[in-house]
Write an enzyme that holds these catalytic residues in place. Structure first.
Site, PDB file in Angstrom:
ATOM      1  N   HIS A 117      -6.401  84.894  93.015  1.00  0.00           N
ATOM      2  CA  HIS A 117      -6.288  83.550  92.465  1.00  0.00           C
ATOM      3  C   HIS A 117      -7.692  83.041  92.121  1.00  0.00           C
ATOM      4  O   HIS A 117      -8.226  82.145  92.776  1.00  0.00           O
ATOM      5  CB  HIS A 117      -5.600  82.617  93.465  1.00  0.00           C
ATOM      6  CG  HIS A 117      -5.138  81.328  92.867  1.00  0.00           C
ATOM      7  ND1 HIS A 117      -3.809  81.046  92.643  1.00  0.00           N
ATOM      8  CD2 HIS A 117      -5.822  80.245  92.427  1.00  0.00           C
ATOM      9  CE1 HIS A 117      -3.699  79.838  92.111  1.00  0.00           C
ATOM     10  NE2 HIS A 117      -4.917  79.335  91.970  1.00  0.00           N
TER      11      HIS A 117
ATOM     12  N   GLU B  84      -3.197  83.002  86.138  1.00  0.00           N
ATOM     13  CA  GLU B  84      -3.639  82.336  84.914  1.00  0.00           C
ATOM     14  C   GLU B  84      -4.809  83.033  84.218  1.00  0.00           C
ATOM     15  O   GLU B  84      -5.865  82.436  83.993  1.00  0.00           O
ATOM     16  CB  GLU B  84      -4.022  80.891  85.227  1.00  0.00           C
ATOM     17  CG  GLU B  84      -2.919  80.083  85.860  1.00  0.00           C
ATOM     18  CD  GLU B  84      -3.357  78.668  86.209  1.00  0.00           C
ATOM     19  OE1 GLU B  84      -4.581  78.416  86.289  1.00  0.00           O
ATOM     20  OE2 GLU B  84      -2.482  77.811  86.391  1.00  0.00           O
TER      21      GLU B  84
ATOM     22  N   TYR C 294       2.736  72.435  84.131  1.00  0.00           N
ATOM     23  CA  TYR C 294       2.549  71.061  84.602  1.00  0.00           C
ATOM     24  C   TYR C 294       2.898  70.014  83.557  1.00  0.00           C
ATOM     25  O   TYR C 294       3.433  68.968  83.898  1.00  0.00           O
ATOM     26  CB  TYR C 294       1.108  70.857  85.070  1.00  0.00           C
ATOM     27  CG  TYR C 294       0.798  71.585  86.349  1.00  0.00           C
ATOM     28  CD1 TYR C 294       0.990  70.977  87.583  1.00  0.00           C
ATOM     29  CD2 TYR C 294       0.358  72.902  86.329  1.00  0.00           C
ATOM     30  CE1 TYR C 294       0.725  71.650  88.771  1.00  0.00           C
ATOM     31  CE2 TYR C 294       0.091  73.589  87.505  1.00  0.00           C
ATOM     32  CZ  TYR C 294       0.278  72.959  88.722  1.00  0.00           C
ATOM     33  OH  TYR C 294       0.024  73.632  89.891  1.00  0.00           O
TER      34      TYR C 294
ATOM     35  N   GLU D  64       4.004  77.705  89.969  1.00  0.00           N
ATOM     36  CA  GLU D  64       3.386  76.419  90.292  1.00  0.00           C
ATOM     37  C   GLU D  64       3.995  75.348  89.405  1.00  0.00           C
ATOM     38  O   GLU D  64       4.106  75.523  88.195  1.00  0.00           O
ATOM     39  CB  GLU D  64       1.871  76.416  90.043  1.00  0.00           C
ATOM     40  CG  GLU D  64       1.025  77.183  91.021  1.00  0.00           C
ATOM     41  CD  GLU D  64      -0.458  77.019  90.720  1.00  0.00           C
ATOM     42  OE1 GLU D  64      -0.837  76.016  90.056  1.00  0.00           O
ATOM     43  OE2 GLU D  64      -1.246  77.880  91.134  1.00  0.00           O
TER      44      GLU D  64
END
Length: 500
Positions: A144, A190, A334, A403
């Protein structure tokens, strides 16, 4: 959030409000094998930065150089290294069915290669065993954004093809040591944002950028080529790890290996042909940058044409390696944006200029006092559309929402906005499932408050509040934790009771 608010156009976005998402649903409306959970990541949650043999990561260096927004560090963070047992107990009490977390490469193999740190191995075995004892699925992210600083110092980390072999050897240790209890593996978080933020705009570690493209002071890097080089090496690394797992472990362990993408749904600002093309180009430069090679064996044509010689090419052997190297797609989602055409500039360009779009989250710019830069509005429809687009464009893969959550500068235990956000986006996932998308899991970011990579301790995303001013890092349930728990336990319409 992970690196998430960094999406594509760091710190320049304003925020929109679009409604959507199924309403009136219950846990039983989802497939039986669908899992609900929450997530954290190693640097943001663990703390214990200099304990039990862990070596520094590029995030330790970046934060200690004062390059983060609030000048904070993850040295202690939520102190998960010492508090994981209590947190896993809290997960079980909440009703979580799964927990996504990342392994710190620097804790497990401090030099990046070679000897395994037995204390690190013990810690991750303990976490996994504790989850198993509570009946919670472990979903593990191998990296990450926290590369060992030793490899950054030795050969510039992701800028070197040498990273492929070292990462694959690290993954081999993880599969060998933990794979008997872990069935869900994600290689990288990501990569589309790690390459952009770390090697173009400079707002993420290791902070590479070059003028005039950086959003911070640029002291090292080349924004015109480094994002493409690093993403290229990330794609090859992911594919090498998938090949390793398929050849050595999958038949016995029965697990799956995927990759994680930052997802931002792009609406055209207008119905003009130019804006419609811009919205598609944004998708190609974001999703397609990573997924097109892993599904079809090469970069999207629009990227090859625009970037030309600055975009690395895959050899025939590499094409055979990368094509089809996905078992599932994980996305961090998001918010959405409105995108419009921006002319392609002549001369030297970075990734952002190559994309030739402008993006905003309101169609019209609102007065600045009407929004907070750490917050964003609800658009569950955008998540649904993103999932349907990914299925249509890249195939009927399993998807995991790895997420999704709402950060806020408000540290209150009473967070009805977060409840509305999570409730809406879960509804968006259900709409996508009903439209034929094979979504298999949803993870709230984050289980407890953590050190946010962009905002430090200025933004809170946790279902559970952490008091970072208290050395004991106590946890307290927010309203959102109570709502999520009620939902997971099957209440038809969970009552929103403010925490005491």
């Amino acid at each position: 959030m992970g690196a998430a608010a960094a999406a594509g156009f760091f710190f320049v976005l304003l925020f929109l409000s679009v409604q959507g998402g199924a309403v009136g649903y219950t846990r039983s409306d989802f497939p039986r094998d669908f899992v609900f959970g929450a997530a954290t990541s190693a640097y943001q949650y663990d703390g214990a930065a200099a304990e039990d043999g862990r070596s520094p990561t590029i995030w330790d260096t970046f934060a200690h150089e004062g390059k983060t927004k609030d000048k904070g560090t993850g040295d202690v963070a939520a102190d998960g290294y010492h508090k994981y047992k209590g947190d896993v107990k809290l997960m079980a009490e909440t009703g979580l069915e799964a927990y996504k977390f990342s392994i710190s490469w620097s804790r497990l193999i401090p030099n990046g290669r070679g000897a395994v740190n037995q204390e690190g191995l013990k810690y991750y075995n303990n976490v996994i065993d504790e989850l198993a004892k509570r009946g919670i699925q472990p979903h593990i992210m191998l990296c990450h954004l926290d590369l060992p600083q030793a490899l950054e110092d030795e050969y510039d980390g992701w800028l070197s093809p040498r990273i492929v072999d070292d990462f694959t050897a690290y993954a081999d240790v993880c599969f060998r040591e933990f794979g008997d209890r872990v069935l869900h593996w994600t290689t990288l978080a990501e990569p589309n944002i790690a390459a952009l933020g770390g090697y173009d705009t400079g707002v993420l570690s290791p902070g590479h950028c070059s003028d005039p493209f950086g959003l911070t002071e640029c002291t090292v890097g080349n924004s015109t080529v480094e994002p493409y080089i690093t993403a290229h090496n990330m794609i090859l690394t992911h594919a090498a790890v998938v090949r390793l797992y398929r050849e050595k472990y999958q038949a016995l362990q029965k697990g799956i290996v995927g990759i994680n993408m930052f997802s931002l749904w792009s609406y055209p600002l207008t119905n003009s042909i130019a804006d419609l093309q811009a919205a598609q180009r944004y998708k190609d430069f974001s999703y397609g940058w990573i997924l097109h090679p892993l599904v079809f064996g090469d970069y999207p044509q629009v990227m090859k044409k625009t970037i030309d010689s600055r975009l690395p090419s895959f050899s025939q052997v590499q094409t055979e390696l990368i094509k089809g190297a996905i078992d599932f797609i994980g996305i961090n989602h998001y918010y959405s944006a409105y995108v419009n055409y921006r002319p392609l500039v002549e001369g030297v360009r970075d990734y952002v200029a190559d994309r030739s779009v402008s993006a905003r989250v309101y169609k019209t710019d609102p007065p600045t006092e009407k929004y907070e830069p750490t917050e964003y509005p609800n658009d569950p429809k955008g998540l649904q559309l993103a999932l349907e687009y990914l299925r249509e464009s890249y195939g009927d893969f399993p998807f995991y929402i790895e997420e999704n959550g709402k950060g806020s500068t408000n540290d209150s235990l009473d967070d009805p906005d977060r409840v509305d956000y999570i409730k809406g986006y879960i509804g968006g996932v259900l709409d996508a499932i009903r439209n034929g998308v094979d979504v298999r899991g949803y993870f709230v970011w984050s289980f407890v408050d953590v050190y946010e990579l962009l905002e430090g301790y200025q933004s809170r995303s946790g279902l559970y509040r952490v008091d970072f001013d208290d050395g004991a890092r106590p946890r307290r349930a927010r309203r959102s934790a109570r709502w999520y728990s009620d939902f997971l336990k099957g209440k038809k319409d969970p009552v929103l009771i403010a925490p005491q």
